[in-house]
Write an enzyme that holds these catalytic residues in place. Structure first.
Site, mmCIF file in Angstrom:
data_model
loop_
_atom_site.group_PDB
_atom_site.id
_atom_site.type_symbol
_atom_site.label_atom_id
_atom_site.label_comp_id
_atom_site.label_asym_id
_atom_site.label_seq_id
_atom_site.Cartn_x
_atom_site.Cartn_y
_atom_site.Cartn_z
ATOM 1 N N CYS A 1 -12.933 -8.750 7.299
ATOM 2 C CA CYS A 1 -13.014 -8.530 5.850
ATOM 3 C C CYS A 1 -11.849 -7.675 5.350
ATOM 4 O O CYS A 1 -11.778 -6.491 5.655
ATOM 5 C CB CYS A 1 -14.358 -7.864 5.555
ATOM 6 N N CYS B 1 -12.758 -4.642 3.245
ATOM 7 C CA CYS B 1 -13.355 -3.583 4.073
ATOM 8 C C CYS B 1 -12.274 -2.644 4.608
ATOM 9 O O CYS B 1 -12.485 -1.432 4.699
ATOM 10 C CB CYS B 1 -14.139 -4.180 5.247
#
Length: 109
Positions: free
Chosen positions: A32, A35
């Protein structure tokens, strides 16, 4: 040294649900992109509010039980727990100010 604690499904009940202080759980994934941008913000929150708040980091893929229990639908995601219950939830990328507001709204509640 980081004040963010990394846990797995087997520690979730003890570290989050039975914690004696508020807990911010950060759900993330290695694949991600947002993230990776959010991780330093989580470290900052842990440094600033670690005396009043436990900050936990959980990777979603190896921890399906906690992900299901917290109804995580996308990452990055945050869940604020107090007394074993989710008091506030957020999903998606978030700015440092919004994350700080998210935490402070609960700590001062």
């Amino acid at each position: 040294m980081s004040s963010v604690r990394v846990i797995g499904d087997n520690e979730f009940e003890t570290e989050v649900l039975k914690a004696d202080q508020p807990v911010l759980v950060y759900f993330w994934a290695s694949w991600c992109g947002p993230c990776r941008l959010t991780a330093p913000l989580v470290e900052s929150i842990a440094s600033s509010y670690g005396d009043r708040l436990k900050v936990i980091k959980m990777e979603v893929d190896p921890n399906p039980q906690s992900v299901s229990q917290c109804k995580i639908e996308g990452v990055p995601a945050f869940r604020f727990f107090e007394s074993g219950e989710v008091k506030k939830a957020s999903e998606g990328a978030i700015t440092k100010q919004k994350l700080e507001d998210f935490v402070l709204s609960q700590l001062s509640a």
